[in-house]
Design an enzyme around this catalytic site. Structure first.
Site, short mmCIF file in Angstrom:
data_model
loop_
_atom_site.label_atom_id
_atom_site.label_comp_id
_atom_site.label_asym_id
_atom_site.label_seq_id
_atom_site.Cartn_x
_atom_site.Cartn_y
_atom_site.Cartn_z
CE LYS A 281 -4.02 -1.76 2.55
NZ LYS A 281 -5.03 -1.57 1.50
NE ARG A 355 -11.00 -9.59 -2.34
CZ ARG A 355 -11.32 -8.69 -3.29
NH1 ARG A 355 -11.65 -9.09 -4.50
NH2 ARG A 355 -11.32 -7.40 -3.01
N1 BES Z 1 -8.35 -3.57 4.15
C1 BES Z 1 -8.46 -3.19 2.80
C2 BES Z 1 -9.75 -2.44 2.50
C3 BES Z 1 -9.86 -1.06 3.08
C4 BES Z 1 -9.48 0.04 2.35
C5 BES Z 1 -10.41 -0.87 4.32
C6 BES Z 1 -9.63 1.30 2.88
C7 BES Z 1 -10.56 0.40 4.85
C8 BES Z 1 -10.17 1.49 4.12
C9 BES Z 1 -8.44 -4.42 1.90
O1 BES Z 1 -7.67 -5.48 2.35
C10 BES Z 1 -7.85 -3.98 0.60
O2 BES Z 1 -6.71 -3.64 0.59
N2 BES Z 1 -8.67 -3.99 -0.45
C11 BES Z 1 -8.23 -3.59 -1.73
C12 BES Z 1 -8.81 -4.56 -2.72
C13 BES Z 1 -8.25 -4.37 -4.11
C14 BES Z 1 -6.79 -4.76 -4.14
C15 BES Z 1 -9.04 -5.21 -5.06
C16 BES Z 1 -8.76 -2.18 -1.97
O3 BES Z 1 -9.88 -1.89 -1.58
O4 BES Z 1 -8.01 -1.38 -2.53
MN MN Z 2 -5.64 -5.31 1.76
#
Ligand code: BES
Ligand code: MN
Ligand code: ZN
Length: 498
Positions: A281, A355
């Site tokens: 990230k 997921r």
């Molecule tokens: N934990 C994150 C989702 C999230 C994002 C929660 C912002 C709270 C605030 C999750 O694990 C994630 O990183 N999701 C990705 C999925 C993508 C790679 C398809 C996302 O939402 O960017």
């Molecule tokens: Mn994630």
């Protein structure tokens, strides 16, 4: 906190303070008029002078009121009489508790103007009062050194007026609200802890401690990495690979219903820190990924509420929990793993890890032959884009279950909104190399995540709640909100009653 119902004549109550509403424009609600009369018109005079405008959110503490047993009144603005809604009533009540918490007042009787009974009946007056008090009195687990502020003195809250015929309902509301309040505190404490404290083992120990407090009704089992491997949870294991911190799979079982009655199974995402893994990230706000175990904390909190209330319902809580880290052993984009269900998954993005741990937990849920399965997860940024911080997202393979959750959220003022989980979205998860990919591009990202989970819940009555936007706040208000414990508690209380 001690909660009581009051029925009539607030001026005679043995409390240190009365909490009275004032409408904008200076009009006094009925209860306030009675209080005003008892103290010789002091309140009306003060409002007339222009000392208090009655805007929603305004408060003024007035002391030395002879004629009142309490001697003090906290005036609370309630906006216009015509505009009085449950939402504004809640805000006024929250403001009042916050104001009281800044004083040494230890007991107060609330006599705020109430919206119509159809919006706020006696049961909900009490339940909401207790939930609001817990939220307003919550203090973050303090890791700051130095002089600690004194904890608020408030220890006794009365709500009313309630007609004699409504006292039993209001008392029930207090019992439920106080339990939800404990759940709220549990959830927020876990959410707010940093990831170096709140590890998978820490969550497991919390679950064990909870079970020790309820030895009659609650059973706990914690699977370590070896046991998780024996369950062939290849997707869960793939996520934990990059981390030095050992994973845990927590199983909590509340036996309150009839033996053999199909349980409600709750599944919570317990990523104690989400770096994104190799699909790392961006640095801004990455610290907020300590909240990525909010689903897990919600499940532990829900089992707390269920245990406190001894709900006549069988409830199982499942919490897969680990960190998502980059590292020499971490999964890489393109890696293919086998889930507990036997289906293979191509991991195209290691940041779509929630997921992966959930799909193995959802498969594990089958052995309980559940009446319903609900998973709760901070799953996608796309859900934040779609619904913001106001509604949790609900997706389901069973419309009645989705509606039940949305309705519970509406009643509890912890709202959720259903998104359309049609087959179209599942098609976007096609992979050239495995049964499915773990991501499907940007469009409809909250729903394609739900569709991925849907591939593991065929034949179950299942709903998924995406709480990425509702579980915590950013910025100056940074912290766990305690959502969606009110929604989920209401869902379970209603299930137990039917
Ligand atoms: N934990 C994150 C989702 C999230 C994002 C929660 C912002 C709270 C605030 C999750 O694990 C994630 O990183 N999701 C990705 C999925 C993508 C790679 C398809 C996302 O939402 O960017
Ligand atoms: Mn994630
Ligand atoms: Zn995550």
């Amino acid at each position: 906190m001690q909660y009581e119902v009051w029925t009539k004549d607030s001026n005679r109550l043995g409390v240190e303070c009365l909490v009275a509403g004032i409408f904008e424009g200076g009009e006094l609600p009925d209860e306030t008029r009675l209080i005003d009369k008892a103290c010789g018109g002091r309140i009306a005079a003060l409002v007339k002078r222009g000392d208090f405008a009655g805007r929603n959110g305004d408060t003024l503490l007035v002391g030395e009121l002879s004629g009142l047993r309490a001697r003090r009144v906290l005036l609370v603005g309630q906006g216009t009489r015509a505009g009085l809604s449950r939402r504004l009533w809640r805000r006024a009540a929250y403001t009042a508790v916050t104001a009281l918490a800044r004083t040494r007042i230890s007991s107060a009787a609330f006599a705020l103007a109430r919206p119509a009974a159809s919006e706020l009946d006696d049961y909900w007056l009490a339940r909401a009062t207790a939930e609001i008090a817990a939220a307003a009195l919550y203090r973050v687990n303090d890791l700051k050194t130095g002089k600690k502020p004194r904890p608020p003195a408030l220890a006794r809250i009365l709500a009313g007026p309630v007609a004699a015929s409504g006292v039993a309902a209001a008392r029930r509301g207090f019992t439920h609200g106080a339990a939800v309040g404990i759940g709220l505190e549990t959830l927020r404490n876990l959410g707010n802890l940093p990831a170096n404290v709140c590890t998978p083992s820490y969550l497991a120990n919390g679950a064990r401690a909870l079970a020790r407090r309820h030895p009659q009704s609650l059973r706990v089992r914690v699977l370590d990495e070896r046991a998780i491997r024996r369950e062939r949870m290849g997707c869960f294991l793939a996520v934990t690979r990059g981390s030095e911190e050992p994973p845990r799979f927590i199983v909590l079982e509340h036996r309150g219903g009839k033996a053999g009655e199909a349980p409600v199974v709750l599944v919570g995402k317990g990523i104690t820190f989400d770096t994104g893994g190799i699909s790392l990230k961006d640095p801004p706000a990455m610290d907020e990924m300590k909240f990525d175990m909010s689903g897990a904390a919600t499940v532990i909190a829900a089992l707390t509420v269920v245990s406190e209330l001894k709900l006549a319902l069988n409830v199982v809580g499942l919490v897969p929990t680990c960190e998502n880290m980059p590292g020499g052993r971490a999964i890489k984009p393109g890696d293919i793993v086998t889930s507990a269900s036997g289906q293979t998954v191509e991991i195209l993005n290691t940041d779509a890890e929630g997921r992966l741990i959930l799909c193995d937990a959802l498969h594990y849920a089958r052995r309980f032959k559940p009446a319903a399965v609900v998973d709760i997860a901070t799953l996608t940024g796309a859900c934040v884009v779609a619904l913001g911080a106001h509604h949790s997202g609900v997706m389901a393979n069973d419309d009645a279950l989705a509606r039940e959750l949305v309705e519970s959220g509406r009643r509890a003022d912890d709202r959720a909104w259903q998104l359309p989980l049609t087959e179209d979205y599942a098609d976007q998860l096609k992979s050239n190399f495995a049964d499915m990919a773990n991501v499907a591009g940007r469009d409809g990202g909250a729903i394609t995540a739900g569709a991925f989970l849907g591939k593991f819940t065929k034949g179950l009555k299942w709903a998924h709640m995406d709480i990425a936007g509702t579980a915590y706040l950013s910025g100056a208000q940074k912290g766990s909100t305690g959502r969606p414990i009110s929604l989920l508690s209401e869902f379970l209380i209603q299930r137990a009653a039917r």
